[in-house]
Design a protein around this motif. Structure first.
Motif, PDB file in Angstrom:
ATOM      1  N   LEU A 215       0.466  -5.863  -0.491  1.00 49.34           N
ATOM      2  CA  LEU A 215      -0.714  -6.123  -1.328  1.00 49.34           C
ATOM      3  C   LEU A 215      -0.477  -7.223  -2.370  1.00 49.34           C
ATOM      4  O   LEU A 215       0.651  -7.343  -2.715  1.00 49.34           O
ATOM      5  CB  LEU A 215      -1.217  -4.840  -1.856  1.00 49.34           C
ATOM      6  N   GLU A 216      -1.622  -7.650  -3.197  1.00 45.70           N
ATOM      7  CA  GLU A 216      -1.237  -8.349  -4.440  1.00 45.70           C
ATOM      8  C   GLU A 216      -0.938  -7.489  -5.527  1.00 45.70           C
ATOM      9  O   GLU A 216      -0.300  -8.092  -6.317  1.00 45.70           O
ATOM     10  CB  GLU A 216      -2.686  -9.128  -4.674  1.00 45.70           C
ATOM     11  N   ALA A 217      -1.297  -6.163  -5.606  1.00 46.70           N
ATOM     12  CA  ALA A 217      -0.611  -5.204  -6.554  1.00 46.70           C
ATOM     13  C   ALA A 217      -0.546  -3.975  -5.845  1.00 46.70           C
ATOM     14  O   ALA A 217      -1.158  -3.776  -5.052  1.00 46.70           O
ATOM     15  CB  ALA A 217      -1.601  -5.260  -7.685  1.00 46.70           C
ATOM     16  N   SER A 218       0.815  -3.228  -6.398  1.00 44.95           N
ATOM     17  CA  SER A 218       0.678  -1.857  -5.595  1.00 44.95           C
ATOM     18  C   SER A 218      -0.461  -0.897  -5.899  1.00 44.95           C
ATOM     19  O   SER A 218      -1.090  -0.945  -6.835  1.00 44.95           O
ATOM     20  CB  SER A 218       1.968  -1.366  -6.416  1.00 44.95           C
ATOM     21  N   GLY A 219      -0.671  -0.230  -4.925  1.00 44.06           N
ATOM     22  CA  GLY A 219      -1.871   0.887  -4.838  1.00 44.06           C
ATOM     23  C   GLY A 219      -2.047   1.173  -3.571  1.00 44.06           C
ATOM     24  O   GLY A 219      -1.133   1.384  -2.559  1.00 44.06           O
TER      25      GLY A 219
ATOM     26  N   CYS B 261       0.894  -1.273  -0.058  1.00 42.27           N
ATOM     27  CA  CYS B 261       0.075   0.018   0.057  1.00 42.27           C
ATOM     28  C   CYS B 261       1.013   1.240   0.160  1.00 42.27           C
ATOM     29  O   CYS B 261       1.983   1.481   0.917  1.00 42.27           O
ATOM     30  CB  CYS B 261      -0.976  -0.033   1.272  1.00 42.27           C
ATOM     31  N   HIS B 262       0.606   2.101  -0.957  1.00 40.13           N
ATOM     32  CA  HIS B 262       1.569   3.450  -1.032  1.00 40.13           C
ATOM     33  C   HIS B 262       1.538   4.181   0.317  1.00 40.13           C
ATOM     34  O   HIS B 262       2.462   4.903   0.560  1.00 40.13           O
ATOM     35  CB  HIS B 262       1.036   4.156  -2.045  1.00 40.13           C
ATOM     36  N   ILE B 263       0.427   4.333   1.173  1.00 40.91           N
ATOM     37  CA  ILE B 263       0.204   4.934   2.272  1.00 40.91           C
ATOM     38  C   ILE B 263       0.856   4.120   3.478  1.00 40.91           C
ATOM     39  O   ILE B 263       1.855   4.305   4.138  1.00 40.91           O
ATOM     40  CB  ILE B 263      -1.123   5.405   2.554  1.00 40.91           C
TER      41      ILE B 263
END
Length: 244
Positions: A65-69, A58-60
């Protein structure tokens, strides 16, 4: 140039700081905080066993996560900090080393375990103006004699040439240990427990350093207090991460 309590410190001070620890290692031969191996504070084998927390995250909040975001929780309830990252999972030998640092007075581990945090910070795009450790309460400080988070934060600031101010966040009430509490209990336990000094943090980007993050409640409480004191932005960096 790093400032400590408003006073300038030479950029060479970090090398002196590490050199003094090496002298102490020679006088008082250490043992690895993870496995007990002689003549090293943190051995290569223990370092290799650390399970790194790497992308996708997680960017924050920095959760895998399964994918960046951005994770759903940060989307629905954005924290007061802009980013939180941790070096490794809170298990096995890293957990043992942190316990030695935190509860058994092995303060030399603060120096050696700050090294991977420094390397990690170098890779992050954060522009930090001030480093502050998560403070501990007066009762715990009197019993322990030191703040383990400060032992990690201080060499980070020295090496990176960033101002260090341990008084930028203060703990205004003692809290119970977060160990064993649920996520909601952790939030309630530290709510309103910190206050920040606007003189140090106004319009500055602050890095909050701690040893372990679990739910993120403590970092969030510190970040809230910093934002209330008009800090421009807040980031968090911890040695390890656990999950509750």
């Amino acid at each position: 140039m790093t400032r400590l309590g408003g006073k300038e410190i030479s950029p060479h001070y970090y090398f002196l700081y590490r050199f003094l620890w090496r002298i102490l290692d020679w006088i008082f031969p250490p043992r690895c905080g993870g496995c007990g191996q002689a003549d090293t504070r943190w051995c290569h084998t223990c370092n290799q066993k650390v399970v790194r927390i790497i992308e996708p995250l997680c960017h924050i909040c920095g959760k895998p996560l399964e994918a960046s975001g951005t994770c759903l929780e940060c989307q629905t309830h954005p924290p007061h900090y802009a980013g939180l990252r941790s070096w490794g999972r809170y298990n096995q030998n890293l957990r043992l080393a942190i316990h030695r640092l935190k509860y058994r007075g092995d303060i030399s581990l603060g120096d050696v375990l700050s090294v991977p945090m420094i390397e990690m910070l170098k890779e992050l795009p954060w522009k930090i103006d001030l480093v502050s450790p998560v403070p501990i309460g007066l009762v715990r400080r009197a019993k322990r004699g030191y703040n383990q988070s400060a032992l990690l934060a201080f060499p980070i600031a020295l090496k990176m040439g960033i101002d260090y101010q341990p008084k930028s966040i203060i703990k205004i009430r003692d809290t119970t240990s977060q160990v064993g509490l649920s996520k909601e209990q952790r939030k309630e336990n530290v709510m309103g427990a910190f206050r920040s000094d606007e003189r140090w943090v106004k319009d500055r980007v602050v890095l909050v350093v701690d040893d372990v993050v679990t739910s993120g409640a403590t970092i969030e409480a510190c970040a809230r207090s910093l934002k209330e004191a008009n800090a421009a932005e807040v980031y968090g960096l911890t040695l390890a991460r656990a999950w509750c």
